[in-house]
Design a protein around this motif. Structure first.
Motif, PDB file in Angstrom:
ATOM      1  N   TYR A 158      -0.175 -10.297   2.157  1.00  0.00           N
ATOM      2  CA  TYR A 158       0.017 -10.260   3.606  1.00  0.00           C
ATOM      3  C   TYR A 158      -1.208 -10.668   4.401  1.00  0.00           C
ATOM      4  O   TYR A 158      -1.080 -11.197   5.511  1.00  0.00           O
ATOM      5  CB  TYR A 158       0.586  -8.916   4.072  1.00  0.00           C
ATOM      6  CG  TYR A 158      -0.286  -7.707   3.980  1.00  0.00           C
ATOM      7  CD1 TYR A 158      -1.247  -7.433   4.935  1.00  0.00           C
ATOM      8  CD2 TYR A 158      -0.101  -6.776   2.967  1.00  0.00           C
ATOM      9  CE1 TYR A 158      -2.024  -6.288   4.868  1.00  0.00           C
ATOM     10  CE2 TYR A 158      -0.860  -5.632   2.882  1.00  0.00           C
ATOM     11  CZ  TYR A 158      -1.823  -5.392   3.845  1.00  0.00           C
ATOM     12  OH  TYR A 158      -2.596  -4.256   3.785  1.00  0.00           O
ATOM     13  N   TYR A 166       5.882  -1.237   0.225  1.00  0.00           N
ATOM     14  CA  TYR A 166       5.240  -2.379  -0.439  1.00  0.00           C
ATOM     15  C   TYR A 166       6.270  -3.451  -0.792  1.00  0.00           C
ATOM     16  O   TYR A 166       6.000  -4.654  -0.695  1.00  0.00           O
ATOM     17  CB  TYR A 166       4.507  -1.914  -1.696  1.00  0.00           C
ATOM     18  CG  TYR A 166       3.121  -1.391  -1.428  1.00  0.00           C
ATOM     19  CD1 TYR A 166       2.092  -2.245  -1.033  1.00  0.00           C
ATOM     20  CD2 TYR A 166       2.824  -0.031  -1.560  1.00  0.00           C
ATOM     21  CE1 TYR A 166       0.812  -1.764  -0.784  1.00  0.00           C
ATOM     22  CE2 TYR A 166       1.545   0.456  -1.316  1.00  0.00           C
ATOM     23  CZ  TYR A 166       0.545  -0.411  -0.929  1.00  0.00           C
ATOM     24  OH  TYR A 166      -0.723   0.065  -0.674  1.00  0.00           O
ATOM     25  N   ASP A 176      -2.655  -7.116  -0.423  1.00  0.00           N
ATOM     26  CA  ASP A 176      -3.434  -7.783   0.616  1.00  0.00           C
ATOM     27  C   ASP A 176      -3.553  -9.279   0.378  1.00  0.00           C
ATOM     28  O   ASP A 176      -3.633 -10.058   1.334  1.00  0.00           O
ATOM     29  CB  ASP A 176      -4.834  -7.168   0.713  1.00  0.00           C
ATOM     30  CG  ASP A 176      -4.928  -6.109   1.796  1.00  0.00           C
ATOM     31  OD1 ASP A 176      -3.916  -5.411   1.996  1.00  0.00           O
ATOM     32  OD2 ASP A 176      -5.978  -5.993   2.440  1.00  0.00           O
ATOM     33  N   ALA A 223       3.943  -1.886  12.796  1.00  0.00           N
ATOM     34  CA  ALA A 223       3.278  -1.303  11.634  1.00  0.00           C
ATOM     35  C   ALA A 223       2.690   0.064  11.940  1.00  0.00           C
ATOM     36  O   ALA A 223       2.540   0.899  11.048  1.00  0.00           O
ATOM     37  CB  ALA A 223       2.169  -2.238  11.147  1.00  0.00           C
ATOM     38  N   ALA A 256       2.402   3.355   4.738  1.00  0.00           N
ATOM     39  CA  ALA A 256       1.038   3.790   5.036  1.00  0.00           C
ATOM     40  C   ALA A 256       0.855   5.303   5.158  1.00  0.00           C
ATOM     41  O   ALA A 256      -0.097   5.844   4.581  1.00  0.00           O
ATOM     42  CB  ALA A 256       0.517   3.081   6.280  1.00  0.00           C
ATOM     43  N   SER A 309      -3.316  -2.109  -3.433  1.00  0.00           N
ATOM     44  CA  SER A 309      -3.527  -2.619  -2.083  1.00  0.00           C
ATOM     45  C   SER A 309      -4.203  -3.988  -2.099  1.00  0.00           C
ATOM     46  O   SER A 309      -3.929  -4.836  -1.248  1.00  0.00           O
ATOM     47  CB  SER A 309      -4.375  -1.628  -1.275  1.00  0.00           C
ATOM     48  OG  SER A 309      -3.676  -0.421  -1.083  1.00  0.00           O
ATOM     49  N   THR A 319       7.189  -5.611   2.234  1.00  0.00           N
ATOM     50  CA  THR A 319       6.108  -6.524   2.606  1.00  0.00           C
ATOM     51  C   THR A 319       6.046  -7.733   1.688  1.00  0.00           C
ATOM     52  O   THR A 319       5.992  -8.877   2.150  1.00  0.00           O
ATOM     53  CB  THR A 319       4.759  -5.782   2.579  1.00  0.00           C
ATOM     54  OG1 THR A 319       4.682  -4.916   3.708  1.00  0.00           O
ATOM     55  CG2 THR A 319       3.586  -6.756   2.648  1.00  0.00           C
ATOM     56  N   ASP A 322      -9.145  -2.957  -1.183  1.00  0.00           N
ATOM     57  CA  ASP A 322      -8.101  -3.534  -0.343  1.00  0.00           C
ATOM     58  C   ASP A 322      -8.585  -4.844   0.285  1.00  0.00           C
ATOM     59  O   ASP A 322      -7.902  -5.869   0.242  1.00  0.00           O
ATOM     60  CB  ASP A 322      -7.732  -2.507   0.734  1.00  0.00           C
ATOM     61  CG  ASP A 322      -6.646  -2.980   1.669  1.00  0.00           C
ATOM     62  OD1 ASP A 322      -5.483  -2.627   1.447  1.00  0.00           O
ATOM     63  OD2 ASP A 322      -6.969  -3.688   2.651  1.00  0.00           O
ATOM     64  N   LYS A 369       4.520  -2.068   6.160  1.00  0.00           N
ATOM     65  CA  LYS A 369       3.308  -1.255   6.202  1.00  0.00           C
ATOM     66  C   LYS A 369       3.568   0.069   6.894  1.00  0.00           C
ATOM     67  O   LYS A 369       3.002   1.106   6.510  1.00  0.00           O
ATOM     68  CB  LYS A 369       2.190  -2.012   6.909  1.00  0.00           C
ATOM     69  CG  LYS A 369       0.844  -1.306   6.818  1.00  0.00           C
ATOM     70  CD  LYS A 369      -0.324  -2.203   7.166  1.00  0.00           C
ATOM     71  CE  LYS A 369      -1.639  -1.504   6.882  1.00  0.00           C
ATOM     72  NZ  LYS A 369      -2.815  -2.377   7.109  1.00  0.00           N
ATOM     73  N   ARG A 383       5.166  -6.359   8.695  1.00  0.00           N
ATOM     74  CA  ARG A 383       4.408  -5.246   9.263  1.00  0.00           C
ATOM     75  C   ARG A 383       5.196  -3.938   9.200  1.00  0.00           C
ATOM     76  O   ARG A 383       4.614  -2.863   9.065  1.00  0.00           O
ATOM     77  CB  ARG A 383       4.030  -5.551  10.709  1.00  0.00           C
ATOM     78  CG  ARG A 383       3.083  -6.725  10.889  1.00  0.00           C
ATOM     79  CD  ARG A 383       1.648  -6.347  10.555  1.00  0.00           C
ATOM     80  NE  ARG A 383       1.374  -6.377   9.122  1.00  0.00           N
ATOM     81  CZ  ARG A 383       0.292  -5.866   8.564  1.00  0.00           C
ATOM     82  NH1 ARG A 383      -0.610  -5.252   9.303  1.00  0.00           N
ATOM     83  NH2 ARG A 383       0.110  -5.942   7.267  1.00  0.00           N
TER      84      ARG A 383
END
Length: 418
Positions: free
Chosen positions: A39, A96, A36, A71, A130, A32, A99, A158, A126, A123
């Motif tokens: 994104y 993933y 991160d 998202a 998620a 993550s 993204t 994250d 995600k 989004r």
């Protein structure tokens, strides 16, 4: 050998996890973190970038709000799909991938609507990953390490990526502008997918963490239905999020009013993400100790944001970024942990999907309205925010001070500490 256990071809074929639960959580945190960088680095400049392509404040609010809604709302589908198929890894990897591919393509977007489409596509990635990812984290947390702790550790890692990403983007903007900033994010994106592939092989069956510990993680309805307390919790969170501006709107303000240079705008986002990581750790600790009551701090933090972030002076704006990040850290870590304790284990994907869809729609409506109100008066934004957080507080009181919302099993040492 890993964690003191021999792990060979036969174990691999049988789907044996070779990571302890805590190490699994930490490794997923690294995935993550790298994602991160991609994104969150992009999100730190989405508002100004769309502004250069001709977007207004209201349109930036709509696009970024729509992205967040996608998202969250589409998790109604992906959460149920995760529960029904049990293919948590496949959904995580697909999400993933979407993204980390969408973000670098923004470097090639020269028109407003293709750029807006890529923002939303990122989004959507995600939304796909998620619920499945959170289900696997909840399974690892069910081993006895504590849900608040597990989600807080994951969120802190994250958010460290969310801190590094905007700093990387700021450097690229200073060198060459927005397009290079988006293009360079392809590198951490590739690293995220490689790390995820390794983790998939190292821990193929996260559900074994929880079943080996004999903990379903909840004492709610045996029929698998989502309980009334869960719906009240979703309503509380949705009301609070309706008055919580996206960073796209905040960063648009910084550029439109020339409060900060373009290269410093992503640095404010990095500061926000650093605050988010610290807030996640603190709120996760409180949640494991005193339950939902520890989450009340999110409401005053959200209420203060517009008073600081829509200032035309640099000092309050920096303070506002930190406050915004602290509130976001609580929203994205401990609020998620509570969901796992309110729904039946077999319906966690669905629970996460429904929960995030409800407040995602609220965030879309709220962020769009905040963008419209901003075009008229910052005072109107402040009043709207205070009103939503006050209503959220009224919904929160029966949740926090009513009957206990979850069973607290006696904590067991994780395998990494034995």
């Amino acid at each position: 050998m890993a964690d003191g256990i021999e792990w060979g071809p036969a174990d691999r074929a049988a789907g044996v996890n070779r990571l302890s639960p805590l190490r699994f959580v930490m490794a997923f945190g690294v995935v993550s973190m790298l994602a991160d960088v991609v994104y969150e680095g992009a999100r730190s400049i989405t508002g100004p970038y769309l502004g250069t392509l001709g977007a207004s404040a209201a349109l930036v609010g709509f696009v970024t709000g729509a992205g967040e809604a996608v998202a969250l709302v589409f998790r109604l589908v992906t959460g149920t799909l995760s529960d029904r198929t049990g293919r948590h890894w496949a959904l995580s990897i697909a999400g993933y991938t979407l993204t980390v591919v969408s973000v670098p393509l923004l470097a090639l977007a020269t028109w407003l609507w293709p750029a807006a489409g890529l923002v939303v596509a990122e989004r959507f990635g995600k939304a796909v990953r998620a619920p499945a990812r959170d289900t696997m984290l909840a399974q690892a947390a069910g081993s006895g390490i504590g849900r608040g702790r597990a989600f807080a550790v994951h969120e802190a890692l994250d958010q460290s990526g969310a801190l590094l990403g905007p700093l990387l983007v700021a450097g690229m903007i200073a060198l060459s502008g927005f397009r290079l900033a988006f293009a360079v994010l392809a590198i951490p994106g590739a690293l995220a997918l490689l790390t995820l592939a390794w983790l998939r092989r190292a821990a193929p069956r996260p559900v074994a963490y929880e079943t080996d510990h004999h903990d379903a993680g909840t004492t709610v309805r045996a029929d698998g239905r989502l309980p009334g307390r869960f719906w009240l919790y979703a309503a509380f969170t949705a009301t609070s999020m309706a008055g919580f501006a996206t960073f796209g709107v905040l960063s648009f303000h910084l550029q439109a009013r020339h409060v900060l240079p373009d290269s410093l705008i992503p640095v404010t986002y990095a500061a926000a993400m650093g605050a988010a990581a610290l807030a996640a750790l603190a709120s996760g600790h409180l949640y494991d100790r005193i339950g939902l009551r520890g989450l009340v701090i999110a409401l005053p933090l959200s209420a203060v944001v517009p008073l600081l972030s829509f200032s035309t002076h640099a000092g309050p704006v920096w303070a506002g970024a930190i406050v915004w990040g602290a509130a976001m850290g609580i929203h994205e870590s401990t609020l998620r942990a509570a969901v796992a304790d309110m729904v039946p284990a077999a319906r966690r994907g669905t629970g996460y999907g429904v929960f995030t869809a409800v407040y995602g729609l609220a965030w879309l409506a709220g962020s769009t309205l905040i963008g419209v109100l901003y075009g008229h008066s910052v005072t109107a934004v402040v009043v709207f925010t205070l009103a939503t957080q006050s209503i959220a507080l009224m919904l929160f009181v029966p949740l926090a001070f009513g009957r206990p919302s979850r069973r607290r099993p006696r904590r067991q040492p994780s395998s990494s500490s034995r």
